[in-house]
Design a protein around this motif. Structure first.
Motif: not given
Length: 214
Positions: A104-105, A109-110, A100-101
C-alpha cells in the motif's frame, strides 16, 4: 537429615515407591517412542493432518476462479512475493499484514485476506465489482479454457503465443527460481493441454526445456 528419615521408613514403602517410579518411567518412554515412530495424525478423520495454509490457498484460488478472474500465484510485486496477483486488475492479494502495508505504501492496490476470512468473503474486499459466483454444482470445468487461463492467453492464441506465454509463466513459478512446485506442474500441464488444442494431439510440441529459463 533426609537420609535419616528414609532409614526410618518401612522397607515395603520404599520398594513400592521405587516400583512406582520405574513404572512411570517405562510408560513415559513408551509414549515418547510411539510419538517418534507414529507422527501425530488427525484424530477426527484418522488420516494425516491437513496443511491449513495450503487449504486456505485452495479456498481463495477456487473463489477467484469461480468469479472468472485470471490468477498468478507467488507473483513478485515491487519486491514482495504475494500468494495471488490478478494481472488484469493489477491487484495483489496477501495473507501477510506486513506485506499488505508495504504494498500500500508503494502505491500497489493490495487486499489483505486474513487466515480466518472465508474465501467467499474475499469478494467484499476486492476493489472492483465482483459477480456472484456460480453454484459449484452448475459449474462445468473446461480443461482447455482452464489451460489458457493458467497461461494468461485467450483461446484464440496460436501455438507461438502459447509457447511464449508458457516460457513467461515458467519464469515465475519454476522451483529453481524460487517458485512453487505445484504451480510449476500446473503450468506444464496447461501448456500441454493448450498446445494440443491449438495444433492437434498428433502435432503437439514437446514441453520446451526450462532448466535455464533465461
Amino acid at each position: 537429615m533426609v537420609v535419616d528419615i528414609v532409614r526410618l521408613l518401612p522397607a515395603w514403602l520404599l520398594v513400592g515407591v521405587a516400583l512406582g517410579l520405574a513404572a512411570t518411567g517405562v510408560v513415559a518412554a513408551t509414549f515418547y517412542a510411539a510419538d517418534r515412530l507414529f507422527p501425530a495424525r488427525n484424530r477426527a478423520g484418522g488420516g494425516p493432518s491437513v496443511d491449513g495454509a495450503e487449504r486456505r490457498r485452495m479456498e481463495v484460488r477456487d473463489y477467484l476462479r469461480s468469479i472468472g478472474e485470471r490468477v498468478r500465484e507467488n507473483h513478485a510485486v515491487d519486491g514482495v512475493t504475494v500468494p495471488f496477483f490478478l494481472p488484469e486488475r493489477e491487484v495483489a492479494i496477501t495473507f501477510d499484514a506486513h506485506d499488505y502495508f508495504r504494498l500500500r505504501e508503494a502505491g500497489v492496490s493490495a487486499v489483505l485476506a486474513e487466515h480466518e476470512l472465508p474465501g467467499h468473503s474475499l469478494g467484499r474486499r476486492l476493489p472492483f465489482d465482483v459477480p456472484e459466483p456460480e453454484p459449484r454444482a452448475r459449474r462445468t470445468p473446461n480443461p482447455v479454457a482452464a489451460a489458457f487461463d493458467e497461461l494468461g492467453v485467450p483461446r484464440t492464441a496460436d501455438a507461438a503465443a502459447v509457447k511464449r506465454a508458457y516460457r513467461e509463466r515458467v519464469k515465475e513459478v519454476h522451483p529453481d527460481q524460487g517458485g512453487d512446485e505445484a504451480a510449476f506442474r500446473r503450468v506444464r500441464e496447461a501448456y500441454a493441454t493448450a498446445s494440443a488444442h491449438v495444433e492437434g494431439e498428433a502435432s503437439v510440441d514437446p514441453v520446451p526445456e526450462t532448466r535455464g529459463t533465461r
